[in-house]
Every structure is written in C-alpha cells, then in structure tokens.
Write a protein that holds these residues in place. Sequence first.
Motif, PDB file in Angstrom:
ATOM      1  N   SER A  14     -13.190  30.968   9.169  1.00 42.53           N
ATOM      2  CA  SER A  14     -12.163  30.503   8.231  1.00 42.53           C
ATOM      3  C   SER A  14     -12.062  28.992   8.390  1.00 42.53           C
ATOM      4  O   SER A  14     -12.760  28.402   9.213  1.00 42.53           O
ATOM      5  CB  SER A  14     -10.816  31.161   8.541  1.00 42.53           C
ATOM      6  OG  SER A  14     -10.233  30.576   9.696  1.00 42.53           O
ATOM      7  N   ARG A  15     -11.158  28.380   7.655  1.00 46.03           N
ATOM      8  CA  ARG A  15     -11.008  26.928   7.784  1.00 46.03           C
ATOM      9  C   ARG A  15     -10.332  26.546   9.088  1.00 46.03           C
ATOM     10  O   ARG A  15     -10.350  25.397   9.492  1.00 46.03           O
ATOM     11  CB  ARG A  15     -10.248  26.351   6.592  1.00 46.03           C
ATOM     12  CG  ARG A  15      -8.840  26.868   6.428  1.00 46.03           C
ATOM     13  CD  ARG A  15      -8.203  26.338   5.153  1.00 46.03           C
ATOM     14  NE  ARG A  15      -7.617  25.027   5.367  1.00 46.03           N
ATOM     15  CZ  ARG A  15      -6.313  24.802   5.483  1.00 46.03           C
ATOM     16  NH1 ARG A  15      -5.461  25.804   5.384  1.00 46.03           N
ATOM     17  NH2 ARG A  15      -5.866  23.592   5.685  1.00 46.03           N
ATOM     18  N   ASN A  16      -9.727  27.498   9.798  1.00 47.08           N
ATOM     19  CA  ASN A  16      -9.032  27.205  11.051  1.00 47.08           C
ATOM     20  C   ASN A  16      -9.839  27.490  12.312  1.00 47.08           C
ATOM     21  O   ASN A  16      -9.587  26.893  13.351  1.00 47.08           O
ATOM     22  CB  ASN A  16      -7.727  28.000  11.132  1.00 47.08           C
ATOM     23  CG  ASN A  16      -6.766  27.584  10.049  1.00 47.08           C
ATOM     24  OD1 ASN A  16      -6.661  26.406   9.729  1.00 47.08           O
ATOM     25  ND2 ASN A  16      -6.089  28.545   9.456  1.00 47.08           N
ATOM     26  N   ARG A  17     -10.778  28.445  12.256  1.00 46.46           N
ATOM     27  CA  ARG A  17     -11.539  28.814  13.451  1.00 46.46           C
ATOM     28  C   ARG A  17     -12.695  29.709  13.062  1.00 46.46           C
ATOM     29  O   ARG A  17     -12.755  30.224  11.944  1.00 46.46           O
ATOM     30  CB  ARG A  17     -10.659  29.526  14.470  1.00 46.46           C
ATOM     31  CG  ARG A  17     -10.248  30.954  14.093  1.00 46.46           C
ATOM     32  CD  ARG A  17      -9.225  31.569  15.019  1.00 46.46           C
ATOM     33  NE  ARG A  17      -8.036  30.772  15.170  1.00 46.46           N
ATOM     34  CZ  ARG A  17      -6.968  30.840  14.361  1.00 46.46           C
ATOM     35  NH1 ARG A  17      -6.949  31.684  13.356  1.00 46.46           N
ATOM     36  NH2 ARG A  17      -5.930  30.060  14.554  1.00 46.46           N
TER      37      ARG A  17
END
Length: 163
Positions: free
Chosen positions: A66-69
């Motif tokens: 994802s864009r976070n991890r």
Amino acid sequence: MKLYGIVGWKNAGKTGLMERLVTEITGRGFTVSTVKHAHHSFDVDHPGKDSHRHRVAGATEVLLASRNRFALMHELRDEDEATLDTLLSKLAPVDLVLIEGYKRDAHPKVEAHRSVTGNPLIAPDDPTVRAVASDTALDLDRPVFNLDDTSAIADFILAETGL
C-alpha cells in the motif's frame, strides 16, 4: 549492519526491552530494524483476505503493498527454516538490527531476566551473552543492568557495536 540480540526465557521482558531500545536508539538518530524469532507457527494473514487466499492457493511469496507499507510473506512449505543470515540478507541496510530470540546464534546478546519466572540464567553458559538486564541484583562476570534502565542498556549496545 551491526547486530545485537536480546535473549531470555518466556516472560523475561524481551519484547518490552526491544520496544524501549528501538525507541531509545532511533531517538538518538540511528536507523534500527528488528528480527523476532517465533518458536511456533504464526500467521500475519487472515482467512478470507486476498493475500491469505493467494498463499493458501499455493503462492510461495505474497507481497502485500500500500502507500503506507509493504509486507512480504514467504511460505516455507517443506523447506527448512531460514537461517538468521538468510533473513538478514533480506533487510534494507540500517545502522543496527536488534534480534529478539535466536539465542543459539553467534551474535552478541543482552539477556533479559525476571526473577519471578524462576528460570535459570543463560549467561553463565553462553559467552555470546555480553550483559544481563535483570529486575534483581546479580553477581556475574559481565555487566548487569536494571531491566528498566533502557538508556544504559542502549549505551552499552551502541558502544559494543561501535555506533
């Protein structure tokens, strides 16, 4: 990358010490990654989720992003357990890798010890245990720190690794 381990028997305070050390050492401006050994089957995936369905279907590796991890799951199937060296080779470079568990490996370690558990110390029979962090005073041939003195334990680890 420099390596340092935290070992001890169950309920000795290893995970709490790891957590405090990561906070303390990253707060000093160093980059830190961690490796934790589990002695049992564990799952970070949940039945019904797409990544779980991919793994159950037979995928050797499932990368969830994802864009976070992102997380990479590697299913061993019938392979032997990966060695610590193999796992370390998969990490991005950092200043220090703190390793929870892997007490039989040769890297230097601090033993976490709580007297209430009644477990014997690992240190007397293991020269890779360079210090002990305990909730009680101990008479040993190596440094003994109060289990809650995170700053002093961090100082010791950083000095030992040359950081």
